[in-house]
Motif scaffolding. Structure first.
Motif, short mmCIF file in Angstrom:
data_model
loop_
_atom_site.label_atom_id
_atom_site.label_comp_id
_atom_site.label_asym_id
_atom_site.label_seq_id
_atom_site.Cartn_x
_atom_site.Cartn_y
_atom_site.Cartn_z
N UNK A 58 58.19 38.75 40.90
CA UNK A 58 58.10 37.59 40.02
C UNK A 58 57.33 36.41 40.59
N UNK A 59 57.16 36.34 41.92
CA UNK A 59 56.45 35.21 42.53
C UNK A 59 54.98 35.48 42.78
N UNK A 60 54.49 36.64 42.34
CA UNK A 60 53.09 37.01 42.61
C UNK A 60 52.24 36.48 41.46
N UNK A 61 51.69 35.30 41.63
CA UNK A 61 50.94 34.66 40.54
C UNK A 61 49.68 35.40 40.16
N UNK A 62 49.08 36.13 41.11
CA UNK A 62 47.80 36.78 40.83
C UNK A 62 47.90 37.87 39.77
N UNK A 63 49.09 38.39 39.50
CA UNK A 63 49.23 39.45 38.51
C UNK A 63 49.91 38.96 37.23
N UNK A 64 49.97 37.64 37.05
CA UNK A 64 50.64 37.09 35.87
C UNK A 64 49.66 36.54 34.84
N UNK A 65 48.37 36.76 35.05
CA UNK A 65 47.36 36.29 34.11
C UNK A 65 46.31 37.35 33.87
N UNK A 66 45.14 36.94 33.42
CA UNK A 66 44.05 37.88 33.22
C UNK A 66 42.72 37.20 33.47
N UNK A 67 41.67 38.02 33.62
CA UNK A 67 40.34 37.51 33.84
C UNK A 67 39.33 38.46 33.20
N UNK A 68 38.11 37.98 33.00
CA UNK A 68 37.05 38.79 32.41
C UNK A 68 36.22 39.40 33.53
N UNK A 69 35.82 40.67 33.33
CA UNK A 69 35.09 41.36 34.38
C UNK A 69 34.24 42.47 33.77
N UNK A 70 32.93 42.25 33.73
CA UNK A 70 31.98 43.28 33.29
C UNK A 70 32.34 43.88 31.93
N UNK A 71 32.57 43.03 30.94
CA UNK A 71 32.86 43.52 29.61
C UNK A 71 34.27 44.04 29.44
#
Length: 299
Positions: A58-71
């Motif tokens: 639950x404290x791992x912020x890097x896997x709690x969102x999203x990003x765009x990458x090569x389509x």
């Protein structure tokens, strides 16, 4: 860990990064990763699981969102159903947002995560047919910073399993910028477990239709011949909504028959037994869902 469990976990680790979580699992192989805990705690309360330790994600912020990458959209495995159901995410991947909104009551949607839905691999997981139809891939995190990618369908089919100390870090989903629909039938009114679900995704760039049926088998089913047949009838360069109602109905029947086939003939040449009323009802349900999903996508 729970008032119903006679034995609590011996240790709880709360890493701050994906690599720290992998290292914690490598150091304690008997530990179990936990994010929302909607499936894990149900198993503990039923006496099916007594983990020696927990690795909280639950404290791992890097896997709690999203990003765009090569389509593609690179979705963190820690995204909750509630977050995926919001309008900004729905504009990105509409079918996955619809599945997230149908995942259950608010307390489940607020806690349950995309990665947990995949790792649990429950046949009724609402996100699974959508990911299968989108042909999503998983980014798996391993020891020493290792990363590898596998199709989500391979994990669900048991063709490529997670190794010890590996975690689902991200889900890579192609951004098709085209209509996509998720529908499901439940045994009662309101949010509930699916008795059948269908995801339909249009892919105009490849002039293709992708369909996946969930909840009726251990993993989502892809009726590939039905996909190819209906794609050949669509006027991709004109008005897609002009597909005849008869074609929509035939597609639904094609999908249902492919996923719930008639019994095979007996070895002695005797005619096969008829489908039971319950199975016939399920087949009609799948046909209706597939017909409606394609109709909504084309409209």
């Amino acid at each position: 860990m729970t008032t119903h469990a006679p034995q609590a976990a011996q240790s709880v680790t709360l890493p701050a990064s994906l690599d720290e979580a992998v290292a914690a699992l490598a150091a304690m192989p008997a530990a179990v990763p936990v994010a929302g805990g909607t499936d894990l705690m149900a198993a503990v309360n039923r006496g099916l699981l007594r983990p020696a330790g927990l690795v909280g994600l639950g404290r791992i912020n890097e896997i709690r969102g999203w990003q765009y990458q090569d389509g593609h959209a690179l979705l963190g495995a820690g995204l909750t159903h509630a977050r995926m159901g919001r309008p900004d995410f729905a504009a990105l991947i509409p079918a996955l947002a619809a599945a997230a909104r149908a995942a259950g009551p608010p307390q489940i949607r607020n806690a349950g995560t995309l990665g947990g839905n995949i790792a649990s691999a429950a046949p009724t997981g609402d996100a699974l047919p959508v990911l299968a139809a989108l042909e999503a891939t998983l980014v798996i995190a391993g020891p020493d910073g290792a990363r590898r990618e596998i199709p989500v369908s391979h994990l669900l089919a048991g063709r490529d399993m997670l190794a010890p100390a590996e975690l689902i870090g991200y889900v890579r989903v192609p951004l098709l910028h085209a209509p996509q629909v998720f529908l499901k039938a439940t045994g009662r009114t309101g949010p509930g477990r699916a008795t059948a679900s269908v995801a339909v995704v249009l892919d105009p760039a490849r002039r293709g239709v992708r369909c996946a049926v969930g909840a009726i088998a251990p993993m989502p089913l892809r009726p590939l011949e039905a996909e190819r047949w209906i794609a050949s009838l669509i006027d991709w360069d004109g008005e897609r909504a002009a597909l005849a109602p008869e074609a929509l109905g035939a597609f639904g029947e094609y999908v249902a028959a492919a996923c719930i086939p008639d019994p095979a003939p007996a070895a002695d040449g005797a005619p096969p037994p008829p489908l039971s009323p319950a199975v016939l009802h399920l087949r009609r349900t799948v046909a209706a869902l597939a017909r409606r999903a394609l109709g909504r996508a084309l409209s």
